[in-house]
Motif scaffolding. Structure first.
Motif, short mmCIF file in Angstrom:
data_model
loop_
_atom_site.label_atom_id
_atom_site.label_comp_id
_atom_site.label_asym_id
_atom_site.label_seq_id
_atom_site.Cartn_x
_atom_site.Cartn_y
_atom_site.Cartn_z
N UNK A 63 36.15 38.83 39.64
CA UNK A 63 35.27 37.82 40.23
C UNK A 63 35.23 37.95 41.76
N UNK A 64 36.39 38.09 42.38
CA UNK A 64 36.41 38.23 43.84
C UNK A 64 35.82 39.58 44.27
N UNK A 65 36.03 40.61 43.49
CA UNK A 65 35.42 41.91 43.80
C UNK A 65 33.90 41.80 43.78
N UNK A 66 33.36 41.10 42.79
CA UNK A 66 31.91 40.91 42.71
C UNK A 66 31.40 40.11 43.90
N UNK A 67 32.09 39.03 44.25
CA UNK A 67 31.67 38.24 45.40
C UNK A 67 31.67 39.10 46.67
N UNK A 68 32.70 39.92 46.83
CA UNK A 68 32.79 40.79 48.00
C UNK A 68 31.55 41.67 48.09
N UNK A 69 31.19 42.29 46.99
CA UNK A 69 30.05 43.20 47.01
C UNK A 69 28.73 42.46 47.21
N UNK A 70 28.58 41.31 46.58
CA UNK A 70 27.34 40.53 46.76
C UNK A 70 27.19 40.09 48.21
N UNK A 71 28.24 39.52 48.79
CA UNK A 71 28.18 39.04 50.16
C UNK A 71 27.88 40.19 51.11
N UNK A 72 28.53 41.32 50.90
CA UNK A 72 28.27 42.49 51.75
C UNK A 72 26.82 42.91 51.65
N UNK A 73 26.28 42.94 50.45
CA UNK A 73 24.88 43.34 50.27
C UNK A 73 23.94 42.35 50.94
N UNK A 74 24.19 41.06 50.78
CA UNK A 74 23.32 40.05 51.40
C UNK A 74 23.38 40.15 52.92
N UNK A 75 24.57 40.42 53.46
CA UNK A 75 24.70 40.58 54.91
C UNK A 75 23.94 41.81 55.40
N UNK A 76 24.02 42.90 54.63
CA UNK A 76 23.27 44.10 55.00
C UNK A 76 21.77 43.84 54.99
N UNK A 77 21.29 43.02 54.05
CA UNK A 77 19.87 42.67 54.02
C UNK A 77 19.45 41.98 55.31
N UNK A 78 20.37 41.24 55.90
CA UNK A 78 20.08 40.56 57.16
C UNK A 78 20.22 41.49 58.36
N UNK A 79 20.57 42.74 58.10
CA UNK A 79 20.69 43.73 59.17
C UNK A 79 22.10 43.89 59.70
N UNK A 80 23.07 43.28 59.04
CA UNK A 80 24.46 43.35 59.50
C UNK A 80 25.13 44.61 58.96
N UNK A 81 25.81 45.36 59.83
CA UNK A 81 26.50 46.58 59.38
C UNK A 81 27.83 46.26 58.72
N UNK A 82 27.76 45.90 57.44
CA UNK A 82 28.93 45.42 56.70
C UNK A 82 29.27 46.37 55.57
N UNK A 83 30.56 46.60 55.40
CA UNK A 83 31.07 47.43 54.31
C UNK A 83 32.01 46.59 53.45
N UNK A 85 35.14 46.67 51.15
CA UNK A 85 36.29 47.54 50.88
C UNK A 85 37.17 46.91 49.81
N UNK A 86 36.98 47.38 48.59
CA UNK A 86 37.79 46.88 47.47
C UNK A 86 39.02 47.76 47.36
N UNK A 87 40.17 47.12 47.27
CA UNK A 87 41.41 47.86 47.28
C UNK A 87 42.47 47.11 46.48
N UNK A 88 43.62 47.68 46.36
CA UNK A 88 44.71 47.02 45.66
C UNK A 88 45.16 45.77 46.41
N UNK A 89 45.60 44.78 45.67
CA UNK A 89 46.03 43.52 46.26
C UNK A 89 47.08 43.75 47.36
N UNK A 90 48.08 44.56 47.08
CA UNK A 90 49.15 44.79 48.05
C UNK A 90 48.64 45.48 49.31
N UNK A 91 47.57 46.24 49.22
CA UNK A 91 47.00 46.91 50.38
C UNK A 91 46.37 45.92 51.34
N UNK A 92 45.90 44.80 50.83
CA UNK A 92 45.28 43.77 51.67
C UNK A 92 46.33 42.99 52.45
#
Length: 185
Positions: A63-83, A85-92
């Motif tokens: 669920x959080x991975x999906x939200x991350x990707x949706x928000x990033x995509x919506x921000x890019x639509x607004x012209x924001x240079x957003x990536x 980065x889905x990673x392991x929990x411990x890496x965050x």
């Protein structure tokens, strides 16, 4: 709101805040989709820097991975240079809680019934650089004083009132943006 209305409101909010584009994002009626913005500049006139949203991968939290990707995509639509980065929990944990070196992140919390966690998340003495959970680095003397009074309160009715006051301060400051709440079964 429809998707078109949400896009238009987001564009207007950015414009009201002083953001500009070389090509403003817009809704295309024929495509029924957004034509992404280009050349986004912050209110100070500088280009928006590349930004990363850290989040747990789908194996850990779909669920959080999906939200991350949706928000990033919506921000890019607004012209924001957003990536995204889905990673392991411990890496965050290291960039967020140890180094406090991140642009944005999406994580979840398991909260206690008594809302003393609001102090742990937002009191200045709980700053992540000091080993606490205040990862946004919120530092507000009014909040801190109210939080100290809340922790010292022994009357449960008064503590409820104080918790609501703390929540109102946090809602105004917006160090976090809650995305959703999972109901316990």
């Amino acid at each position: 709101l429809s998707r078109e209305e949400r896009v238009n409101q987001a564009v207007q909010a950015l414009k009201d805040g002083g953001w500009t584009w070389t090509a403003e994002p817009r809704w295309d009626e024929d495509l029924q989709d957004v034509v992404p913005g280009e050349g986004l500049r912050m209110p100070n006139g500088q280009p928006m820097p590349d930004t990363t949203i850290l989040g747990p991968g789908p194996a850990y939290d779909p669920q959080r991975a999906s939200f991350n990707q949706w928000i990033s995509e919506w921000m890019r639509e607004l012209g924001m240079p957003v990536t995204s980065e889905l990673t392991g929990f411990n890496t965050i944990l290291n960039p967020v809680f140890i180094e406090a070196n991140f642009d944005m992140y999406i994580l979840g919390w398991s909260l206690t019934l008594y809302p003393d966690y609001i102090v742990d998340f937002f009191h200045s003495r709980a700053d992540a650089l000091l080993g606490g959970n205040n990862t946004p680095g919120m530092s507000d003397p009014v909040f801190d004083a109210a939080a100290d009074a809340f922790l010292a309160e022994t009357d449960i009715q008064r503590a409820q009132e104080q918790a609501r006051e703390l929540q109102a301060i946090v809602a105004e400051a917006r160090p976090y943006i809650p995305l959703f709440v999972r109901q316990a079964v």
